[in-house]
Structures are given as structure tokens and as C-alpha cells.
Design a protein around this motif. Structure first.
Motif, PDB file in Angstrom:
ATOM      1  N   MET A 143       0.826  -1.205   0.000  1.00 32.71           N
ATOM      2  CA  MET A 143       0.000   0.000   0.000  1.00 32.71           C
ATOM      3  C   MET A 143       0.863   1.260   0.000  1.00 32.71           C
ATOM      4  O   MET A 143       0.527   2.265  -0.634  1.00 32.71           O
ATOM      5  N   LEU A 144       1.995   1.201   0.702  1.00 35.89           N
ATOM      6  CA  LEU A 144       2.884   2.360   0.773  1.00 35.89           C
ATOM      7  C   LEU A 144       3.463   2.683  -0.600  1.00 35.89           C
ATOM      8  O   LEU A 144       3.429   3.840  -1.051  1.00 35.89           O
ATOM      9  N   THR A 145       4.006   1.670  -1.270  1.00 37.02           N
ATOM     10  CA  THR A 145       4.571   1.915  -2.605  1.00 37.02           C
ATOM     11  C   THR A 145       3.474   2.275  -3.599  1.00 37.02           C
ATOM     12  O   THR A 145       3.706   3.067  -4.521  1.00 37.02           O
ATOM     13  N   ALA A 146       2.270   1.714  -3.399  1.00 34.62           N
ATOM     14  CA  ALA A 146       1.158   2.083  -4.275  1.00 34.62           C
ATOM     15  C   ALA A 146       0.824   3.559  -4.120  1.00 34.62           C
ATOM     16  O   ALA A 146       0.566   4.255  -5.108  1.00 34.62           O
ATOM     17  N   TYR A 147       0.851   4.063  -2.880  1.00 29.30           N
ATOM     18  CA  TYR A 147       0.549   5.487  -2.659  1.00 29.30           C
ATOM     19  C   TYR A 147       1.620   6.374  -3.290  1.00 29.30           C
ATOM     20  O   TYR A 147       1.320   7.465  -3.780  1.00 29.30           O
ATOM     21  N   HIS A 157       3.094   5.756  -6.010  1.00 31.32           N
ATOM     22  CA  HIS A 157       2.791   5.777  -7.443  1.00 31.32           C
ATOM     23  C   HIS A 157       1.521   6.552  -7.735  1.00 31.32           C
ATOM     24  O   HIS A 157       1.478   7.397  -8.631  1.00 31.32           O
ATOM     25  N   CYS A 158       0.464   6.240  -6.979  1.00 34.07           N
ATOM     26  CA  CYS A 158      -0.856   6.775  -7.276  1.00 34.07           C
ATOM     27  C   CYS A 158      -1.737   6.654  -6.034  1.00 34.07           C
ATOM     28  O   CYS A 158      -2.025   5.527  -5.597  1.00 34.07           O
ATOM     29  N   PRO A 159      -2.174   7.757  -5.425  1.00 34.99           N
ATOM     30  CA  PRO A 159      -3.039   7.676  -4.243  1.00 34.99           C
ATOM     31  C   PRO A 159      -4.316   6.876  -4.484  1.00 34.99           C
ATOM     32  O   PRO A 159      -4.819   6.219  -3.580  1.00 34.99           O
ATOM     33  N   ARG A 160      -4.818   6.914  -5.717  1.00 31.28           N
ATOM     34  CA  ARG A 160      -6.045   6.169  -6.005  1.00 31.28           C
ATOM     35  C   ARG A 160      -5.815   4.663  -5.900  1.00 31.28           C
ATOM     36  O   ARG A 160      -6.678   3.928  -5.409  1.00 31.28           O
ATOM     37  N   LYS A 161      -4.655   4.205  -6.344  1.00 28.88           N
ATOM     38  CA  LYS A 161      -4.337   2.777  -6.233  1.00 28.88           C
ATOM     39  C   LYS A 161      -4.278   2.364  -4.770  1.00 28.88           C
ATOM     40  O   LYS A 161      -4.816   1.307  -4.380  1.00 28.88           O
ATOM     41  N   ALA A 162      -3.644   3.174  -3.927  1.00 24.91           N
ATOM     42  CA  ALA A 162      -3.579   2.864  -2.498  1.00 24.91           C
ATOM     43  C   ALA A 162      -4.975   2.866  -1.883  1.00 24.91           C
ATOM     44  O   ALA A 162      -5.287   2.038  -1.015  1.00 24.91           O
ATOM     45  N   TYR A 163      -5.824   3.786  -2.335  1.00 23.83           N
ATOM     46  CA  TYR A 163      -7.209   3.844  -1.825  1.00 23.83           C
ATOM     47  C   TYR A 163      -7.957   2.562  -2.172  1.00 23.83           C
ATOM     48  O   TYR A 163      -8.669   2.003  -1.326  1.00 23.83           O
ATOM     49  N   ALA A 222     -14.714  10.175   2.042  1.00 20.44           N
ATOM     50  CA  ALA A 222     -16.041  10.213   1.419  1.00 20.44           C
ATOM     51  C   ALA A 222     -15.982   9.833  -0.050  1.00 20.44           C
ATOM     52  O   ALA A 222     -16.931   9.276  -0.588  1.00 20.44           O
ATOM     53  N   GLN A 223     -14.884  10.138  -0.698  1.00 24.41           N
ATOM     54  CA  GLN A 223     -14.743   9.788  -2.106  1.00 24.41           C
ATOM     55  C   GLN A 223     -13.288   9.447  -2.389  1.00 24.41           C
ATOM     56  O   GLN A 223     -12.385   9.804  -1.631  1.00 24.41           O
ATOM     57  N   SER A 224     -13.076   8.775  -3.492  1.00 20.33           N
ATOM     58  CA  SER A 224     -11.729   8.344  -3.830  1.00 20.33           C
ATOM     59  C   SER A 224     -10.889   9.526  -4.283  1.00 20.33           C
ATOM     60  O   SER A 224     -11.428  10.553  -4.717  1.00 20.33           O
ATOM     61  N   PRO A 225      -9.562   9.430  -4.186  1.00 24.45           N
ATOM     62  CA  PRO A 225      -8.698  10.510  -4.672  1.00 24.45           C
ATOM     63  C   PRO A 225      -8.900  10.750  -6.174  1.00 24.45           C
ATOM     64  O   PRO A 225      -9.482   9.936  -6.889  1.00 24.45           O
ATOM     65  N   LEU A 226      -8.407  11.885  -6.621  1.00 28.12           N
ATOM     66  CA  LEU A 226      -8.542  12.269  -8.019  1.00 28.12           C
ATOM     67  C   LEU A 226      -7.914  11.217  -8.926  1.00 28.12           C
ATOM     68  O   LEU A 226      -6.816  10.712  -8.657  1.00 28.12           O
ATOM     69  N   LEU A 227      -8.620  10.882  -9.979  1.00 28.74           N
ATOM     70  CA  LEU A 227      -8.137   9.886 -10.939  1.00 28.74           C
ATOM     71  C   LEU A 227      -7.044  10.506 -11.802  1.00 28.74           C
ATOM     72  O   LEU A 227      -7.283  11.471 -12.534  1.00 28.74           O
ATOM     73  N   ASN A 269      -0.916   7.644 -15.067  1.00 27.96           N
ATOM     74  CA  ASN A 269       0.507   7.977 -15.106  1.00 27.96           C
ATOM     75  C   ASN A 269       1.300   6.823 -15.700  1.00 27.96           C
ATOM     76  O   ASN A 269       0.734   5.835 -16.185  1.00 27.96           O
ATOM     77  N   LYS A 270       2.625   6.920 -15.635  1.00 29.56           N
ATOM     78  CA  LYS A 270       3.498   5.943 -16.289  1.00 29.56           C
ATOM     79  C   LYS A 270       3.454   4.571 -15.618  1.00 29.56           C
ATOM     80  O   LYS A 270       3.931   3.584 -16.209  1.00 29.56           O
ATOM     81  N   HIS A 271       2.920   4.485 -14.401  1.00 30.02           N
ATOM     82  CA  HIS A 271       2.855   3.192 -13.708  1.00 30.02           C
ATOM     83  C   HIS A 271       1.594   2.402 -14.074  1.00 30.02           C
ATOM     84  O   HIS A 271       1.470   1.245 -13.667  1.00 30.02           O
ATOM     85  N   CYS A 272       0.682   3.017 -14.802  1.00 28.84           N
ATOM     86  CA  CYS A 272      -0.593   2.358 -15.112  1.00 28.84           C
ATOM     87  C   CYS A 272      -0.449   1.040 -15.871  1.00 28.84           C
ATOM     88  O   CYS A 272      -1.207   0.102 -15.605  1.00 28.84           O
ATOM     89  N   PRO A 273       0.475   0.899 -16.844  1.00 28.74           N
ATOM     90  CA  PRO A 273       0.541  -0.368 -17.589  1.00 28.74           C
ATOM     91  C   PRO A 273       0.746  -1.591 -16.720  1.00 28.74           C
ATOM     92  O   PRO A 273       0.280  -2.684 -17.062  1.00 28.74           O
ATOM     93  N   SER A 274       1.423  -1.458 -15.576  1.00 33.64           N
ATOM     94  CA  SER A 274       1.654  -2.619 -14.713  1.00 33.64           C
ATOM     95  C   SER A 274       0.704  -2.674 -13.530  1.00 33.64           C
ATOM     96  O   SER A 274       0.834  -3.569 -12.677  1.00 33.64           O
ATOM     97  N   CYS A 275      -0.255  -1.754 -13.456  1.00 29.14           N
ATOM     98  CA  CYS A 275      -1.181  -1.697 -12.321  1.00 29.14           C
ATOM     99  C   CYS A 275      -2.336  -2.679 -12.516  1.00 29.14           C
ATOM    100  O   CYS A 275      -2.892  -2.776 -13.616  1.00 29.14           O
TER     101      CYS A 275
END
Length: 779
Positions: free
Chosen positions: A9-13, A15-21, A181-186, A189-195
Motif C-alpha cells: 500500500m505504501l509503494t502504491a501510494y 505511485h498513485c493515491p487512487r491505487k492505495a485507496y 467520502a470519495q476516492s482521490p482524483l483519478l 501515469n506511467k505506472h498504469c501499464p503494470s497496475c
């Protein structure tokens, strides 16, 4: 919601707060990319290999499997450390002779990875494990180790990395305490292909048309656009404004304009900021190299040779890293057969690969490097295709290129190479060669497309110029535009007649002999001291200006003197004058004050420059638009006097007061006129936008300055006006009670622009043609 924060979760945040969420606060389960699964497999194999080697070199009694840190064993193997709200998995804990809450010893973490190089994410995960371990033993470990795939152990200092954890852990802990209340802003980024959530986020981004769909859109840029109320790519497309045509300047850095990229997508057109320039040859080479970045090795060099429009593909393959040198030399031999052919590539990967291979095998690239042509530099900031990125795949698919594998990408090629190394299945080798060949073919197609764009841009309707958009019209529309443009041109004032010019009067002889040196009282004469050219004796003041009742004054023996520097305009130009006014002061026995002669009142209180000289300064600033520094320098050169910027400001204040009465008379004449023309325009004053309003009847003009475009000033000036107000179509004028007439020129201009935007709207064109005929009939 999950109850523990892990390294994932830490490394995900990071990269992208939404992924960690999604990992921490939801039950969403994405589909991990196959390459990530391969890394996990390699990590497991590497962990087993490292632990087996460690057990082989140490006695069995020194090992423990589990979480018992109090056992004091030299090595503790794989388990999970938990300290609310954190949980960290570790591979090996190594005992060190450093005191802690456990006793005279403490532990340091060792993490095994499935890669040959160490990434920032792996360093962050190791620091997190050290942080959780430090909470248990009350002492943060100073160092930690990472074991790479090649068996090398890298020791890292953890203390500097602990500071990075706080900014990442704080928001995650806040999410645990209070569910957002809601997820972080979508943000894509460059990490998306492996997400694992790539498909989910991509679908939502396309549905919402978010700004992050554009490849070069950064979080800072998104925040900047959001402050302006721009949230979608479509909205962004309306922000593009063509730049003004100015004198050519020195070549500056090429910038990618996101607004123009969005406009290209919305209109489905190709926009040119610069026309692409490519020198084509009968023989051309197209290069694409495949490698494994993690290991810095290369296994496939693809070369497409175009000779007289006939293409042939030549792959150079290496089974292992030991075959890389052979592959490299065979490639060099092939390229040397075409010494004059340019070598096209896309991006910076190929030049770096060639340099690395040449250095690794002690060869030279001197014959190759000058021939390299990066096609991306012909596109970036210059050619905008209606796609979301400048990647070869996106542009290639737009121009008609295709790839056999639906998931073809650089990341997927790493999966195919790994599978081939595992199984030696020729199917994976065939997939890689096909993928590489199709990349070369796409590059060839793109190069041809750029040449076609350069030659057909003027006539092709799907191609437009960013700063000078093409205007398309039917034959009837061209006649209408021609007539309207004549009317609009004639509606503009002839500004050339208002410019200052020096003209010799007819019959006047200007061939007088010039004497040496400067004339007396001329600007060329340098005088060391100020000397009056005229002395005027003035009478004393007779009545006290302060006391009421016409109190008479007594003439004193005290003399007052005032010197005024001015200019006098003559037929041949102007000359400087220095006039001294001398007169006695008068004394009032009622108010006990001395008073200067009455002529003193027509001069500024503390200013020694006359009205004419002040007029010259204001003309330099208002009409010629010269900066203060230039005016000060010219004033000293021409009149041998010194002034400062504050003095110029004082001149403006004086003139504003001096002509206030004149402006009042102008306004009276204006309101008495049967008609008034009104208009407003936006100007920029020291970075602040303001509006200038003009009111005229053709003979008298009044100007006003306001901070906004609100029509309050119009209602104040023309509240009781009974004539006809002539204006454009701005709604601020509509509230006036007087009769109004809209400007015909503005109407013609708007109709002309609308017809340019809809050249093939036959009904609208017929209507505009009728208007044109009416205008011609009333000419």
C-alpha cells in the motif's frame, strides 16, 4: 476496509493515491499484469536460493522461522511483523550487536527481490520494514540489505529514507481512522501499464473525459486547469489560442501544448505548429531495438531496409547475453553496406543502446551516429495528431499501422522474452520478431506520413495550421467574404495620417549655410550655468486671497523671484526658454502672511518647468509610448535639464487637473450631440487587465478607464442622454433608456466570421448573400 498498512500500500501510494485507496479502503480486486507475476516468481526463487546459501554457511542452531525476536537467534526467516496499524513482511532478519529493547542486540532487515537492479520502490519497501521493526525493538535499524537476482547483496542506509515515510504514511493512517467520502482524483501515469486496476481506471477516465488521458499532463498542470474550471479534455480544447504573428526570433525550446493536443482530438484533425522537414533518400533504414532494461542487455535488433520503395526486414537475434556481441557485429556489417542511408528511429532508446553496445564491445559508432534521425523530434511540439500521446503505438494506429498481438507493448515483450528463456518455445521468438518488425513498419509508415503532411498541408482538409487556420469557402462564399472584407477594411481609420512626419513646405529654401558650432539657445550649445533668456517684472498682489472682504495688501520691500524653463514652438521647430519673473511680495495685516504676485498662481507650486515642456514629456509617453528612462535621457540630451520618473508622474497629475474643466466641456458637447458612438477594449497595465471606454460624436471624444467590463460607467455618463447611442452587441449597453442603433460593421464582421466557420451551410450562405445584396443596394 483493510485494517493494516503494508509495504504494498505504501509503494502504491507513492505511485498513485487512487491505487492505495482501492487496496486499503475497498474490496476491488484488479488483474495483475503478467510481468508482475513473473517478478514475484523470480523473487520466490531468489529467496529460496539466498536462504539455502545462508543455511549452508551457518550452523543450524542460528536459524529461526517465525516472529520471535526475543529468541536472540542470529537469523530469523520469513514471517510478518505487526505494530498497529502497520504490517511488514520480511525475508531475513540479521542479528547485530547493537542494544535495543530486546537486550544487547537488535535486528536489521534483509529483503530479496526478483530484479537485477534496485528500484526506488524497493528501497522504500525496505525502509518501511525497518520502520516497523524499529517500533518492535524500540530502535530503528541504521542499515538494511537488498539481495538482487544475480546474488549481489547491496547494503543501504535507512536513516535518510525514514524521513520520506512520514508524508506517505500520514494520509494512509488518516484513511484508516476516517474512511474518505470519495476516492482521490483519478490520475493516469506511467505506472498504469503494470497496475492491476488499469482497466478500471482507464474506463472511468474515458467516461469522464479526464485531463490525465493526455500523456504529458502532470498533476500540477491538472491543478492549474482545475482552478480555471477546466476538468475535461473537451473543455481544454477550447483554451487554445493562436499566437500573434511577430518578427522571427532566435530559435527557442520547443514546447508541447496540451490545449492544442486536446483541440486535435476534438476536431479529429492534424494540427501543425511547424511544417515537418524530412530529407528523403532512395535507400533508408528503420531501426528498432528490443532489450531487457533491468539487466541492461539487448536480444533483438530489427532493421527494415527501404530500397526504391521495396522493403525488407532483417532481425538480429541473441539467444543469451553471451550471443549479444555476435548479434552486434552482424548488425554493424549489415549497416555498413548502406553508408549513405539515413537511419530512422523513434525516441531516445535506440541511440543509448547503440552507445552502450559500442562501449561494451570496444567498437565505434562514428559512422552510425551522424546518420541517426529521431522521428519523434519531428513531431514533438510541431505536429499534433488527434491522439492522446506521442507514442508510436497511438500515432501508428491512427495512420493505419497495426500489430498482430492485441496487447503488443514494450512491457508485454519482456513477458514473451522471459517465457522464451524458460521454454525455448519458438512461438515466443516469433511473437517478438513479429512485434519488432511491425514497429519498424509503423515507423516507416509514419515517416512517409510526415512527408505527405509536409507536401499536402495546404490543400488537405484534415490538416490545419495552429497559428494560421485555413479558411474554406464555396465560390459564392468567396464572393461574400471578398465584399465584406472590403467593407471591414474601409471601416478602419487611416492611422498613417496621424503619425508625425517631417515635411518640407513648398517654396521654402532650406539650403542655408551652416556655421560651425551650435546656435545660441539651441540644444547644441552647452552652457555651464542656467541663464535667463527673458526677465519679466510683474506687479504685486493687491487683494488678500485668504481673507474675506477684499482686504487690501501692503507692498513690501521683499522681492520674489521665480524661474520657469519652457519651450516655444516656431516654424522651424522649437527652442528652449528660461524666463525669470520678479515682483514684490505683499503683506496682509489681517492674516499676517506675505503673498506672492498673482502671476505665481498659474505655475505649479514646486515645479520649475513650463506648460510647453510638460506637454513635450507627456507626448513622448502617451503618443510615442517611450519608457520613463528613455524620456529622462532624451530630456537631458535635448534640453540640458535633469528630471526623474517621479517628476513625469507629477506632470500627469498636473495635466489631469489642468484639463478637468476642458473634459467637462467636452462631455457637455457630447451629450448635446444627436448621436454618440460607444465602445470598450481590454488593455493590460503592468500585468493587470483593465478596460478603456470611448465615447465620441465624431468631433469630441471622452475616455474612461475601469477595472472590469461592467457597464456602470456607461449608465453614469449617459443617464440623461436623449440622442441615439451607436454600439456593438455587448449587452451592457442595452439597459440605457435612450434610442439605440447597433453597429453595421460589427454585424458584418460577425456574419463574415460565422460564414467562415460553416462554409457549406447552404441556408445560412443564402441568408448572408441576401444581406450582402442589401448592403450593396444602400451603398
Amino acid at each position: 476496509m483493510k485494517t493494516m498498512i503494508t509495504a504494498e500500500m505504501l509503494t502504491a501510494y507513492s505511485h498513485c493515491p487512487r491505487k492505495a485507496y482501492l487496496l486499503l479502503c475497498t474490496d476491488a480486486k484488479g488483474v495483475p499484469h503478467e510481468y508482475e507475476c513473473i517478478l514475484e516468481q523470480q523473487k520466490s526463487l531468489n529467496r529460496k536460493k539466498y536462504i539455502d546459501a545462508l543455511k549452508h554457511t551457518c550452523p543450524n542452531g542460528t536459524f529461526l522461522n517465525g516472529n520471535d525476536l526475543s529468541s536472540g537467534r542470529d537469523f530469523i526467516f520469513g514471517a510478518t511483523l505487526q505494530v498497529e496499524p502497520f504490517a511488514a513482511s520480511y525475508d531475513v532478519l540479521t542479528k547485530r550487536a547493537s542494544p535495543s529493547s530486546l537486550g544487547s542486540y537488535s535486528y536489521e532487515p534483509t529483503m530479496v527481490v526478483g530484479t537485477y537492479s534496485i528500484s526506488k520502490e524497493q528501497e522504500l519497501a525496505l525502509a518501511f520494514t525497518g520502520f516497523v521493526l524499529g517500533q518492535l525493538q524500540q530502535t530503528l535499524p541504521a542499515v538494511g540489505c537488498i539481495v538482487r537476482m544475480d546474488g549481489q547483496v547491496n547494503e543501504l542506509r535507512l536513516e535518510p529514507r525514514y524521513n520520506m515515510l512520514k508524508s506517505l504514511l500520514d494520509p494512509l493512517e488518516e484513511w484508516l481512522r476516517t474512511a474518505p467520502a470519495q476516492s482521490p482524483l483519478l490520475l493516469l501515469n506511467k505506472h498504469c501499464p503494470s497496475c492491476p486496476f488499469q482497466t478500471l481506471c482507464q474506463q472511468q477516465a474515458e467516461k469522464e473525459d479526464t485531463l490525465s488521458l493526455l500523456d504529458r499532463m502532470t498533476p500540477k498542470a491538472i491543478q492549474r486547469y482545475h482552478k480555471k474550471g477546466i476538468f475535461t479534455v473537451t473543455q481544454l480544447s477550447y483554451l487554445f489560442r493562436k499566437r500573434r504573428i511577430r518578427k522571427p526570433k532566435k530559435k527557442t525550446q520547443v514546447l508541447h501544448k496540451l490545449e492544442l493536443q486536446a483541440l486535435a482530438i476534438r476536431t479529429n484533425k492534424i494540427y501543425l505548429q511547424e511544417r515537418p522537414v524530412l530529407a528523403r533518400h532512395s535507400v533508408e533504414l528503420f531501426l528498432d531495438i528490443e532489450g531487457i532494461p533491468d539487466q541492461h542487455v539487448y536480444y533483438l535488433i530489427g532493421l527494415l531496409i527501404s530500397e526504391n520503395n521495396e522493403c525488407s526486414y532483417h532481425p538480429f537475434w541473441a539467444d543469451t547475453s553471451l550471443d549479444e556481441e555476435r548479434m552486434w557485429h552482424v548488425f554493424l556489417q549489415k549497416v555498413s553496406q548502406y553508408p549513405e542511408a539515413p537511419i530512422y528511429h523513434y525516441g531516445g532508446y535506440e541511440p543509448h543502446a547503440l552507445e552502450r553496445l559500442a562501449a561494451r564491445y570496444q567498437t565505434t559508432c562514428e559512422t552510425i551516429t551522424p546518420r541517426l534521425v529521431n522521428i519523434l523530434t519531428c513531431i514533438y511540439g510541431k505536429v499534433y495528431f488527434p491522439v492522446r500521446s506521442n507514442g508510436l503505438k497511438d500515432i501508428g494506429r491512427f495512420i493505419g499501422a497495426s500489430w498482430t498481438a492485441p496487447d503488443a507493448s514494450g512491457l508485454q515483450s519482456l513477458v514473451w522474452r522471459h517465457r522464451w528463456q524458460e521454454t525455448q518455445n519458438v512461438e515466443y521468438q516469433h511473437l517478438l520478431m513479429t512485434y519488432n518488425e511491425e514497429d519498424c513498419q509503423a515507423l516507416h509508415l509514419l515517416t512517409n506520413e510526415l512527408s505527405t503532411i509536409a507536401s499536402t498541408a495546404d490543400s488537405e482538409p484534415t490538416i490545419d495550421f495552429a497559428d494560421q487556420p485555413k479558411q474554406i469557402a464555396t465560390p459564392v462564399g468567396e464572393q461574400i467574404h471578398s465584399r465584406f472584407e472590403e467593407i471591414l477594411k474601409s471601416a478602419h481609420g487611416d492611422y498613417d495620417k496621424k503619425k508625425i512626419r517631417i515635411q518640407q513646405e513648398e517654396g521654402k529654401d532650406t539650403t542655408k549655410e551652416k556655421s560651425a558650432g551650435g546656435k545660441r539657445d539651441h540644444q547644441g550649445e552647452m552652457r555651464p550655468t542656467l541663464k535667463a533668456t527673458e526677465v519679466i517684472h510683474v506687479p504685486p498682489r493687491e487683494i488678500c486671497p485668504k481673507c474675506s472682504g477684499n482686504v487690501p495688501l501692503e507692498v513690501s520691500t521683499n522681492m520674489a523671484e521665480r524661474t520657469i524653463i519652457d519651450i516655444v514652438f516656431t516654424e522651424d521647430g522649437c527652442r528652449k526658454t528660461v524666463t525669470t519673473y520678479i515682483g514684490p511680495k505683499s503683506y496682509c495685516r489681517k492674516c499676517y502672511h506675505f503673498h506672492y504676485p498673482e502671476v505665481w498662481s498659474k505655475f505649479a507650486r514646486v515645479q520649475r518647468f513650463g506648460h510647453g515642456l510638460q506637454t513635450w514629456v507627456i507626448y513622448q509617453r502617451m503618443v510615442l509610448r517611450l519608457p520613463y528612462l528613455i524620456i529622462v535621457q532624451a530630456f537631458e540630451e535635448l534640453f540640458h535639464e535633469q528630471i526623474g520618473g517621479s517628476t513625469i508622474t507629477y506632470f500627469f497629475k498636473y495635466f489631469a487637473q489642468y484639463y478637468a474643466e476642458t473634459e467637462g466641456l467636452l462631455l457637455q458637447r457630447l451629450l448635446a450631440s444627436p448621436f454618440i458612438h460607444a465602445d470598450e477594449t481590454r488593455i493590460n497595465i503592468r500585468g493587470t487587465e483593465q478596460y478603456v471606454w470611448v465615447f465620441t460624436d465624431g468631433s469630441h471624444v471622452i475616455f474612461r478607464l475601469t477595472e472590469t467590463r461592467e457597464a456602470t460607467i456607461v449608465h453614469e455618463l449617459l443617464a440623461d442622454y436623449q440622442g441615439i447611442l451607436i454600439s456593438d452587441f455587448y449587452g451592457g449597453y442595452d439597459g440605457l433608456k435612450c434610442q439605440q442603433q447597433k453597429c453595421l460593421v460589427h454585424l458584418i464582421r460577425d456574419m463574415n466570421d460565422d460564414l467562415w466557420k460553416a462554409p457549406f451551410d447552404g441556408e445560412f450562405e443564402a441568408f448572408i448573400l441576401e444581406v450582402k445584396n442589401l448592403v450593396d443596394d444602400h451603398k
